[in-house]
Structure formats: structure tokens, C-alpha cells
Design an enzyme around this catalytic site. Structure first.
Site, PDB file in Angstrom:
ATOM      1  N   ASP A 209      24.148  10.768  -9.114  1.00  0.00           N
ATOM      2  CA  ASP A 209      23.629  11.998  -8.550  1.00  0.00           C
ATOM      3  C   ASP A 209      22.754  13.226  -9.343  1.00  0.00           C
ATOM      4  O   ASP A 209      22.178  12.928 -10.328  1.00  0.00           O
ATOM      5  CB  ASP A 209      24.761  13.261  -8.194  1.00  0.00           C
ATOM      6  CG  ASP A 209      23.932  14.747  -6.851  1.00  0.00           C
ATOM      7  OD1 ASP A 209      23.403  14.599  -6.359  1.00  0.00           O
ATOM      8  OD2 ASP A 209      25.676  15.823  -7.024  1.00  0.00           O
TER       9      ASP A 209
ATOM     10  N   HIS B 222      14.552   8.675  -6.391  1.00  0.00           N
ATOM     11  CA  HIS B 222      15.306   7.729  -5.791  1.00  0.00           C
ATOM     12  C   HIS B 222      14.442   6.321  -6.435  1.00  0.00           C
ATOM     13  O   HIS B 222      15.827   6.225  -7.443  1.00  0.00           O
ATOM     14  CB  HIS B 222      14.756   7.302  -4.575  1.00  0.00           C
ATOM     15  CG  HIS B 222      15.792   8.783  -3.338  1.00  0.00           C
ATOM     16  ND1 HIS B 222      17.110   9.285  -3.696  1.00  0.00           N
ATOM     17  CD2 HIS B 222      15.229   9.538  -2.411  1.00  0.00           C
ATOM     18  CE1 HIS B 222      17.468  10.221  -3.463  1.00  0.00           C
ATOM     19  NE2 HIS B 222      16.760  10.679  -2.591  1.00  0.00           N
TER      20      HIS B 222
ATOM     21  N   LEU C 113      29.810  -9.101 -14.049  1.00  0.00           N
ATOM     22  CA  LEU C 113      30.209  -8.309 -13.740  1.00  0.00           C
ATOM     23  C   LEU C 113      30.623  -8.084 -12.500  1.00  0.00           C
ATOM     24  O   LEU C 113      29.604  -9.015 -11.614  1.00  0.00           O
ATOM     25  CB  LEU C 113      29.286  -7.257 -13.976  1.00  0.00           C
ATOM     26  CG  LEU C 113      29.272  -5.486 -13.545  1.00  0.00           C
ATOM     27  CD1 LEU C 113      30.199  -5.010 -14.324  1.00  0.00           C
ATOM     28  CD2 LEU C 113      28.163  -5.064 -13.479  1.00  0.00           C
TER      29      LEU C 113
HETATM   30  C1  FPP Z   1      21.469  11.820  -5.324  1.00  0.00           C
HETATM   31  O1  FPP Z   1      20.904  12.195  -5.550  1.00  0.00           O
HETATM   32  C2  FPP Z   1      21.806   9.968  -4.953  1.00  0.00           C
HETATM   33  C3  FPP Z   1      21.227   9.400  -3.526  1.00  0.00           C
HETATM   34  C4  FPP Z   1      21.751  10.292  -2.316  1.00  0.00           C
HETATM   35  C5  FPP Z   1      21.444   7.998  -3.493  1.00  0.00           C
HETATM   36  C6  FPP Z   1      21.626   7.260  -4.314  1.00  0.00           C
HETATM   37  C7  FPP Z   1      20.270   5.903  -4.801  1.00  0.00           C
HETATM   38  C8  FPP Z   1      19.858   5.634  -5.892  1.00  0.00           C
HETATM   39  C9  FPP Z   1      20.414   6.064  -7.060  1.00  0.00           C
HETATM   40  C10 FPP Z   1      18.876   4.772  -5.702  1.00  0.00           C
HETATM   41  C11 FPP Z   1      19.001   3.673  -5.421  1.00  0.00           C
HETATM   42  C12 FPP Z   1      20.480   2.554  -5.026  1.00  0.00           C
HETATM   43  C13 FPP Z   1      20.581   1.583  -5.253  1.00  0.00           C
HETATM   44  C14 FPP Z   1      21.643   0.722  -5.637  1.00  0.00           C
HETATM   45  C15 FPP Z   1      19.408   0.330  -5.314  1.00  0.00           C
HETATM   46  P1  FPP Z   1      19.884  13.777  -4.794  1.00  0.00           P
HETATM   47  O2  FPP Z   1      18.980  13.505  -3.909  1.00  0.00           O
HETATM   48  O3  FPP Z   1      21.464  14.298  -3.743  1.00  0.00           O
HETATM   49  O4  FPP Z   1      19.356  15.056  -5.760  1.00  0.00           O
HETATM   50  P2  FPP Z   1      19.860  16.402  -5.645  1.00  0.00           P
HETATM   51  O5  FPP Z   1      21.709  16.635  -5.737  1.00  0.00           O
HETATM   52  O6  FPP Z   1      18.538  16.557  -6.787  1.00  0.00           O
HETATM   53  O7  FPP Z   1      19.129  16.926  -4.170  1.00  0.00           O
END
Ligand code: FPP
Length: 243
Positions: free
Chosen positions: A21, A38, A132
Site C-alpha cells: 500500500d 505503481h 520460493l
Molecule cells: C496500493 O497503493 C497498491 C495497489 C493497489 C497495487 C499494487 C500493485 C503493485 C505494487 C504493482 C504491480 C504488482 C505486481 C505484482 C507487478 P495505492 O495506489 O492504494 O496507494 P495510496 O493508498 O497511497 O493511494
């Protein structure tokens, strides 16, 4: 937080699950578009996978896209799907070369056809790997997973393949997306939020929860070691008495 001390703590957690997050806030703090957050988040995924391998963790489960994430603006959903597509296209061979076994949990039905195919190819290619096990949750929601398990169990009972008296916790777990995987020992959520957000609700029943203020794109091997250090400082009792 106590740092992980590999000599003192010979046994790493077998299974670590992570709610990644804070990508959006990381980007906002730098005046960048959310997509940049992202992208950096995907780099942090690479670091986390490598670090888990080095620490001797056997299972790493990452929450990449929740069933609720479809409610984000279409352009952001497109960016996340493009990133997953990129990861599945570019990273699978490297992961395969490192002996990583890839698994995916979540409802595949509403994913784009090419992503579904890439997922299936990645699972097939890496199936026999003994390193893993990296499980990526895509279009995943725990309520949906549990309901799906209940429906499949009901069908098995109505078809006479299963008797209702034989439905134990172990049998129920066989119907979850995570069948044949041990439950997480440690759940980490980054960015200071302290919620489970519909992630692995059955599986996390006895897991240790570690919340860190670090935003996911800033999560390093050191961050992982600190979380593992905190995990080792906990007294896991599974409902039994202390001492
Ligand atoms: C939360 O941050 C994160 C996500 C919704 C997506 C997680 C995805 C990735 C880390 C990248 C792709 C994954 C892989 C496996 C290649 P947020 O956007 O909710 O952050 P915020 O709460 O600060 O807005």
C-alpha cells in the site's frame, strides 16, 4: 523495530503475505502521476521476491489487485493491468531461472483474455520449481473466495462426492484458492494503514500482523528484515496460555 538477526533467528517465517500500500501517496509526494508510484511499486516487488529468497522464506503472497480495485478510475485500472501484463511478460523467465514457482489467486473470469493466458502459462512453466512459491492475488477478495469454496462444497455434497459430516477445516481449506499452501506466519501492510481489506481472512486467523509506515515503493530488503525481526519478537500462542 528490531532488525532481523540471521544468526540468532535461524528460522525465517515460512510464509509472508504483504498488502502493498502507498504507491499513490509515494507518487503524490513527488508530484508524479499515480502510475509512476505503481511502477516503483513493481520494482519493490522484485526486491521483495529476491529478499524473501535470500532469507529462506518458502512462500510469499502479494496483494496486487483487489476485487474492489475495479472501482478506481478506468485509466488507473488500465495502468495496473498494463503493469501486470508487463510483469508477466518480462519477469516470468527470470523468476523461472531462479526456481520460483508462480501461483495466482483470485477470480480470473473477468480478467482480459491475454492476462488469463499469461497467468496460465506462468503457472504451467514454473509448476515444478522447488524454490520460493510466489503467489500473486489478482482480482482477489476473501469474501468471494470463501463463497466460491462454499458453493463448490455444496455442489460436491449434492453430487454425493462429499458428505456434510466430513467437512473439516482441512477439507474446507482444500476448496480455497490457497489449497496446499500453509497459512501466512506474518502479514505485512505498508503505508501506515491498519486494515486487512478483504485479504486472506480465513488464512490470517493466527498470523502475526506487522504494520509499517513505509510506503510500498520505499520497501527494501532492510524493511523486510525489520518486519521479520518484529515477527521474531512476538510470542505466537495460537490461542494457548502464555508460558
Ligand atoms: C496500493 O497503493 C497498491 C495497489 C493497489 C497495487 C499494487 C500493485 C503493485 C505494487 C504493482 C504491480 C504488482 C505486481 C505484482 C507487478 P495505492 O495506489 O492504494 O496507494 P495510496 O493508498 O497511497 O493511494
Amino acid at each position: 523495530m528490531r532488525a532481523f538477526d540471521s544468526e540468532r533467528f535461524a528460522e525465517p517465517p515460512t510464509h509472508i503475505a504483504i498488502i502493498m500500500d502507498g504507491n499513490g501517496r509515494w507518487a503524490k509526494a513527488r508530484g508524479l502521476p499515480r502510475a509512476a508510484g505503481h511502477q516503483r511499486g513493481a520494482e519493490a516487488v522484485r526486491v521483495a521476491v529476491e529478499s524473501c529468497g535470500k532469507l529462506g522464506v518458502s512462500y510469499l503472497t502479494l496483494y496486487a489487485f483487489s476485487s474492489e480495485n475495479w472501482k478506481r478510475p478506468p485509466s488507473e485500472v488500465d495502468d495496473l493491468m498494463a503493469l501486470l501484463r508487463h510483469y508477466l511478460t518480462r519477469e516470468v523467465n527470470v523468476l523461472h531461472g531462479n526456481g520460483v514457482r508462480l501461483r495466482f489467486i483470485g477470480d480470473r473470469a473477468s480478467l482480459a483474455g491475454d492476462i488469463k493466458s499469461l497467468i496460465e502459462e506462468a503457472e504451467t512453466k514454473t509448476r515444478a520449481n522447488a524454490g520460493l512459491t510466489l503467489t500473486v492475488a489478482i482480482n482477489y477478495g476473501s469474501h468471494n473466495e470463501i463463497l466460491g469454496a462454499c458453493k463448490r462444497i455444496a455442489r460436491a455434497v449434492s453430487e454425493g462426492a462429499l458428505s456434510s459430516d466430513s467437512i473439516t477445516e482441512d477439507v474446507f481449506e482444500d476448496f480455497l484458492d490457497t489449497a496446499n499452501m500453509p497459512p501466512p506466519d506474518l502479514l505485512i501492510r505498508t503505508s501506515g494503514e491498519q486494515r486487512l481489506s478483504n485479504f486472506l481472512l480465513w488464512q490470517l486467523a493466527y498470523s502475526e500482523l506487522v504494520f509499517t509506515d513505509t510506503l510500498w515503493p520505499d520497501f527494501t530488503k532492510r524493511s523486510l528484515e525489520e518486519a521479520v525481526g518484529e515477527y521474531h519478537g512476538r510470542d505466537r500462542r495460537y490461542g494457548t496460555r502464555r508460558g
